[in-house]
Scaffold this active site. Structure first.
Site, PDB file in Angstrom:
ATOM      1  CG  ASN A   1     -13.102   4.735   4.213  1.00  0.00           C
ATOM      2  OD1 ASN A   1     -12.238   5.113   3.429  1.00  0.00           O
ATOM      3  ND2 ASN A   1     -13.264   3.461   4.537  1.00  0.00           N
TER       4      ASN A   1
ATOM      5  CE  LYS B   1     -18.481   4.379  -1.225  1.00  0.00           C
ATOM      6  NZ  LYS B   1     -17.272   3.729  -0.747  1.00  0.00           N
TER       7      LYS B   1
ATOM      8  CG  LEU C   1      -4.747   6.559  -1.735  1.00  0.00           C
ATOM      9  CD1 LEU C   1      -4.276   7.849  -2.414  1.00  0.00           C
ATOM     10  CD2 LEU C   1      -4.004   5.359  -2.302  1.00  0.00           C
ATOM     11  NE  ARG C   2      -7.082   2.166   5.303  1.00  0.00           N
ATOM     12  CZ  ARG C   2      -8.268   1.722   4.932  1.00  0.00           C
ATOM     13  NH1 ARG C   2      -9.230   2.555   4.588  1.00  0.00           N
ATOM     14  NH2 ARG C   2      -8.515   0.432   4.909  1.00  0.00           N
TER      15      ARG C   2
ATOM     16  CG  HIS D   1     -17.015  -2.037  -3.603  1.00  0.00           C
ATOM     17  ND1 HIS D   1     -18.281  -2.187  -3.116  1.00  0.00           N
ATOM     18  CD2 HIS D   1     -16.413  -1.109  -2.828  1.00  0.00           C
ATOM     19  CE1 HIS D   1     -18.442  -1.386  -2.089  1.00  0.00           C
ATOM     20  NE2 HIS D   1     -17.325  -0.719  -1.893  1.00  0.00           N
TER      21      HIS D   1
ATOM     22  CG  HIS E   1      -7.375  -2.936   7.003  1.00  0.00           C
ATOM     23  ND1 HIS E   1      -7.991  -2.091   7.896  1.00  0.00           N
ATOM     24  CD2 HIS E   1      -8.209  -3.062   5.957  1.00  0.00           C
ATOM     25  CE1 HIS E   1      -9.165  -1.721   7.409  1.00  0.00           C
ATOM     26  NE2 HIS E   1      -9.325  -2.286   6.225  1.00  0.00           N
TER      27      HIS E   1
ATOM     28  CB  ALA F   1     -13.632  -5.662   5.717  1.00  0.00           C
TER      29      ALA F   1
ATOM     30  CG  LEU G   1     -17.222  -6.091   4.607  1.00  0.00           C
ATOM     31  CD1 LEU G   1     -17.486  -5.240   5.836  1.00  0.00           C
ATOM     32  CD2 LEU G   1     -18.292  -7.173   4.469  1.00  0.00           C
TER      33      LEU G   1
ATOM     34  CG  HIS H   1     -13.754   2.239  -4.812  1.00  0.00           C
ATOM     35  ND1 HIS H   1     -15.088   2.284  -4.489  1.00  0.00           N
ATOM     36  CD2 HIS H   1     -13.126   1.935  -3.649  1.00  0.00           C
ATOM     37  CE1 HIS H   1     -15.266   2.027  -3.211  1.00  0.00           C
ATOM     38  NE2 HIS H   1     -14.071   1.803  -2.675  1.00  0.00           N
TER      39      HIS H   1
HETATM   40  O1  DOR Z   1     -13.265  -4.238   2.450  1.00  0.00           O
HETATM   41  C1  DOR Z   1     -13.456  -3.039   2.544  1.00  0.00           C
HETATM   42  N1  DOR Z   1     -12.511  -2.207   3.056  1.00  0.00           N
HETATM   43  N2  DOR Z   1     -14.619  -2.540   2.148  1.00  0.00           N
HETATM   44  C2  DOR Z   1     -14.940  -1.251   2.341  1.00  0.00           C
HETATM   45  O2  DOR Z   1     -16.022  -0.880   1.970  1.00  0.00           O
HETATM   46  C3  DOR Z   1     -14.025  -0.343   3.059  1.00  0.00           C
HETATM   47  C4  DOR Z   1     -12.644  -0.800   2.954  1.00  0.00           C
HETATM   48  C5  DOR Z   1     -11.723  -0.106   3.946  1.00  0.00           C
HETATM   49  O3  DOR Z   1     -11.775   1.118   4.055  1.00  0.00           O
HETATM   50  O4  DOR Z   1     -10.932  -0.791   4.592  1.00  0.00           O
HETATM   51 ZN    ZN Z   2     -13.892   0.917  -0.804  1.00  0.00          ZN
END
Ligand code: DOR
Ligand code: ZN
Length: 350
Positions: free
Chosen positions: A45, A103, A20-21, A178, A255, A267, A223, A17
């Protein structure tokens, strides 16, 4: 008393899990994951999310292009489930060979989840096809009802969504991603082999006090959020137990510094560069280094029906210092979770 283990040789682990963006971020994130892991399950995502096999193939090609010279890191792709994912797309996913899972993000649960599922019933046609094709469902297991306390959202998800879903689709294989609570660990154990769970290094090492130690520490915010100590202990027990349902998933989620250290911070904890040293710390503290290889290198491939890795890596009890930051997009910095700290372990290839 047994002597401390100072060197641990493992089959190379996989990360089940990771985020990588995209685009220029891949130049930072891909070398990190490819150094530590042979394969990784890549979260979908992005903006826009990876909802089709064609999009997953193009994303996979961008990841492959960002690998360091000589690397054979294998990105295992996922699709982002929406209210309108069709059974035909699931058939295509299975046939592709490179899409390994789908997912589920409940809409609004986390970063880039607004295109996620608004009502689980809408996904039943896709889930039925996944059960038939043997494509696992990966779940972000938190309810999104704002009336439910943030710290209770995972436990509520088990009762309100996960149990009914598993009953409705007895052949669907599920990874509870997670996990962060004693309730989730106990549920996974009780659910049998068709349910697996990933556990991050940070949820094994820290409880929720870490977010508030001496002031707000945004790099510890992710999260599902870190929980109480009794939950951390239950996760350590699950991860070190040898139970095959539990396997390594970093949830490393980059991030930029300015978006973490902000009035409304994003998050996600970035651990891709040092994940195995962090897992070694957690297993060592539990006196369970001998169960790290199962968790990190064997249980995940068994769940996904993939061969184990032949290459070996080594963790040595030799201190290593985590960089304070990596140059990241738009001139910003990417701050790793343990940035500036010295960890008691070092990682190398054999
Ligand atoms: O903390 C998190 N960051 N939880 C997630 O479910 C998504 C992830 C993110 O893509 O930044
Ligand atoms: Zn995740």
């Amino acid at each position: 008393m047994t002597a401390a283990i100072n060197e641990l040789i493992l089959r190379q682990p996989d990360d089940w899990h990771i985020h990588l963006r995209d685009d220029v971020a891949l130049a930072v994130t891909v070398p990190h994951v490819a150094h530590q892991f042979a394969r990784a399950i890549i979260m979908p995502n992005l903006r826009p999310p990876v909802t089709t096999v064609a999009a997953a193939q193009a994303y996979r090609d961008r990841i492959l292009a960002a690998r360091p010279a000589g690397s054979d890191f294998d990105p295992l792709m996922t699709l982002y489930l929406t209210d309108t994912t069709s059974p035909e797309e699931i058939v295509k996913a299975k046939a592709s060979g490179f899409v390994k899972a789908v997912k589920l993000y409940p809409a609004g649960a986390t970063t880039n989840s607004d295109a996620g599922v608004s009502a689980i019933e809408k996904t039943y046609p896709a889930l039925a096809e996944m059960a038939a094709q043997g494509v696992p469902l990966l779940v972000h297991g938190e309810v999104t009802d704002p009336a439910v306390d943030l710290f209770d959202r995972e436990a509520a998800f088990i009762e309100q969504v996960l149990k009914p879903l598993l009953n409705k689709f007895p052949d669907l294989r599920v990874v509870f991603e997670h996990i962060t609570t004693a309730e989730a660990a106990a549920f996974v154990r009780s659910a049998g082999d068709r349910v697996g769970a990933t556990i991050t290094a940070h949820h094994l090492l820290y409880n929720r006090n870490a977010i508030f130690q001496g002031g707000v520490r945004p790099h510890y915010y992710c999260l599902p959020v870190l929980k109480r100590e009794r939950h951390r202990e239950a996760l350590v027990e699950a991860a070190t137990s040898g139970a095959k349902q539990f396997f390594l998933g970093t949830d490393s989620a980059p991030h930029a510094k300015l978006t973490k250290e902000a009035a409304c911070g994003c998050a996600g904890c970035y651990t891709a560069g040092e994940a195995l040293q962090m897992y070694a710390m957690a297993f060592d503290a539990a006196g369970a280094l001998d169960s790290l290889e199962g968790f990190a290198s064997l249980h995940g491939p068994a769940f996904y029906g993939l061969p184990v890795n032949e290459r070996k890596v080594v963790l040595r009890r030799v201190p290593s210092t985590v960089p304070t930051g990596y140059p990241y997009i738009n001139g910003d910095t990417l701050v790793p979770l343990e940035g500036g700290n010295t960890l008691p372990w070092s990682f190398a290839h054999v």
